[in-house]
Design an enzyme around this catalytic site. Structure first.
Site, PDB file in Angstrom:
ATOM      1  N   GLY A   9       0.709  -1.205  -0.016  1.00 12.94           N
ATOM      2  CA  GLY A   9      -0.067   0.024   0.116  1.00 12.94           C
ATOM      3  C   GLY A   9       0.970   1.265  -0.069  1.00 12.94           C
ATOM      4  CG  ASN A  10       4.873   1.280   1.557  1.00 14.02           C
ATOM      5  OD1 ASN A  10       4.674   0.300   1.012  1.00 14.02           O
ATOM      6  ND2 ASN A  10       6.323   1.391   2.091  1.00 14.02           N
ATOM      7  CE  LYS A 268       2.948  -7.164   3.928  1.00 15.29           C
ATOM      8  NZ  LYS A 268       2.031  -6.927   2.927  1.00 15.29           N
TER       9      LYS A 268
HETATM   10  P1  ADP Z   1       1.175  -3.896   2.769  1.00 14.82           P
HETATM   11  O1  ADP Z   1       0.264  -2.670   2.437  1.00 14.82           O
HETATM   12  O2  ADP Z   1       2.644  -3.533   2.241  1.00 14.82           O
HETATM   13  O3  ADP Z   1       0.643  -5.196   2.024  1.00 14.82           O
HETATM   14  P2  ADP Z   1       0.309  -4.390   5.250  1.00 14.82           P
HETATM   15  O4  ADP Z   1       0.220  -3.287   6.031  1.00 14.82           O
HETATM   16  O5  ADP Z   1      -0.628  -5.350   4.842  1.00 14.82           O
HETATM   17  O6  ADP Z   1       1.399  -4.036   4.180  1.00 14.82           O
HETATM   18  O7  ADP Z   1       1.485  -5.324   6.486  1.00 14.82           O
HETATM   19  C1  ADP Z   1       2.563  -4.491   6.704  1.00 14.82           C
HETATM   20  C2  ADP Z   1       2.446  -4.232   8.314  1.00 14.82           C
HETATM   21  O8  ADP Z   1       2.363  -5.600   8.911  1.00 14.82           O
HETATM   22  C3  ADP Z   1       3.420  -3.484   8.953  1.00 14.82           C
HETATM   23  O9  ADP Z   1       3.342  -2.024   8.705  1.00 14.82           O
HETATM   24  C4  ADP Z   1       3.388  -3.995  10.296  1.00 14.82           C
HETATM   25  O10 ADP Z   1       2.775  -2.756  11.019  1.00 14.82           O
HETATM   26  C5  ADP Z   1       2.619  -5.273  10.225  1.00 14.82           C
HETATM   27  N1  ADP Z   1       2.954  -6.362  11.207  1.00 14.82           N
HETATM   28  C6  ADP Z   1       2.364  -7.300  11.741  1.00 14.82           C
HETATM   29  N2  ADP Z   1       2.923  -8.144  12.251  1.00 14.82           N
HETATM   30  C7  ADP Z   1       4.113  -7.920  11.910  1.00 14.82           C
HETATM   31  C8  ADP Z   1       5.340  -8.632  12.121  1.00 14.82           C
HETATM   32  N3  ADP Z   1       5.508  -9.815  12.960  1.00 14.82           N
HETATM   33  N4  ADP Z   1       6.578  -8.199  11.562  1.00 14.82           N
HETATM   34  C9  ADP Z   1       6.636  -7.180  10.853  1.00 14.82           C
HETATM   35  N5  ADP Z   1       5.577  -6.196  10.765  1.00 14.82           N
HETATM   36  C10 ADP Z   1       4.175  -6.745  11.038  1.00 14.82           C
HETATM   37 MG    MG Z   2      -0.847  -1.787   4.136  1.00 19.02          MG
END
Ligand code: ADP
Ligand code: MG
Length: 305
Positions: A9-10, A268
């Protein structure tokens, strides 16, 4: 080297952005510039991207204007592939002038008996108060759940991707050295009945669809770029440990213990495990802003066979 790079998303919206078109161009150009500087001229590359906030925005906008004419979620998924795919294509043509870029409207096959259809889990669109959520739920029949990040959000089914229907053309374009943007937002979900494909209203997880696509193109590396520096154990707690290099079996054990939340790091990690287990390739989860090092495996969590 054959790469599949999944943008989070970023790459489109940053925390604190208003979401204006200018903000979107700025973020997309920034992401594409970093990637363009990080790859080698001989690399073959597929780019995938998420669409959660965008698909939610389109659905809310259409319903608030005229709910009788509102388009279905599968069409909104396709619209986000056009929207974000176009922006990426435009940006790549400016930052990677010696390569051609093309986005492919991509459909993803899911199973009609997927349990997500009776128990939706994927958050889309804006955050609402409880009262607003109840009103929208009555008006449009939407399902809402409390988001752990705060507030109420609409949830839609997010079935497991089982096939990528446009895979043949994606492979051909890759062989022709195109930068291929595909499976945006996880792809447009369809099911198969007899010998026909039927669209379904759902949003597939972009990381799981990206993993499937990376497997199908036999990528050497599957790279997930997000807004944290990798995968942590005990994330956000005092005893948080960031994983650098981890074997797929070790990560699988941690995943089975429920260490990673659904809807963010969980998919992920699962996507990476599936890719590494089925191809013996390498998956890396890392920070978009450090993409140059992440792509080289010098930063982020590197998951190895
Ligand atoms: P994207 O939009 O890149 O798919 P998400 O917001 O879905 O990203 O996922 C990334 C987020 O996951 C990070 O910003 C973090 O806050 C969260 N997160 C949750 N658990 C973990 C973990 N175990 N290690 C790292 N990040 C984590
Ligand atoms: Mg996100």
């Amino acid at each position: 080297m054959k790469l599949l790079i999944a943008l989070g998303g970023n790459a489109i919206l940053r925390k604190g952005d208003k979401g204006s078109v200018d903000d979107q161009w700025k973020n997309i150009n920034n992401a594409v510039e970093i990637i363009a500087k990080s790859i080698e001229s001989e690399d073959n590359m597929v780019i995938t991207h998420g669409n959660g906030p965008q698909v939610g925005y389109l659905l809310e906008m259409m319903h608030s204007m005229n709910s009788e004419r509102a388009l279905t979620i599968d069409i909104a998924d396709a619209m986000t592939q056009g929207w974000i795919g176009y922006m990426l294509q435009q940006s790549f043509s400016n930052y990677l002038k010696d390569r051609k870029t093309i986005s492919v409207l991509t459909r993803t096959l899911v199973l009609d008996n997927d349990k997500e259809f009776s128990n939706p889990t994927k958050y889309v669109g804006s955050y609402f108060t409880r009262d607003q959520a109840e009103r929208l739920s009555k008006e449009f029949g939407w399902v809402f759940k409390e988001d752990p990040r705060g507030g109420y959000r609409r949830v839609v089914p997010s079935p497991m991707p089982v096939d990528i229907l446009e895979i043949d053309i994606i492979k051909k374009l890759l062989d022709e050295k195109y930068v291929v943007i595909a499976a945006g937002g996880g792809g447009i979900p369809v099911i198969k009945r007899k010998d026909s494909y039927i669209p379904v209203e759902a949003v597939i997880d972009k990381d799981l669809a990206s993993s499937l696509l990376a497997t199908k193109i036999k990528a050497d590396k599957f790279i997930i770029l997000t807004d944290v520096k990798g995968v942590a154990i005990n994330y956000g707690k005092k005893d948080e440990i960031w994983l650098e290099k981890v074997s797929v079996s070790e990560l699988h054990d941690l995943y089975k213990k429920g260490m990673f939340p659904e809807g963010s790091m969980g998919p992920k990690v699962l996507a990476s495990i599936k890719f590494v287990e089925s191809t013996n390739g390498i998956a890396i989860i890392g920070d978009l802003d450090d993409a140059r090092n992440v792509i080289k495996g010098l930063s982020g969590t590197v998951i190895v066979p």
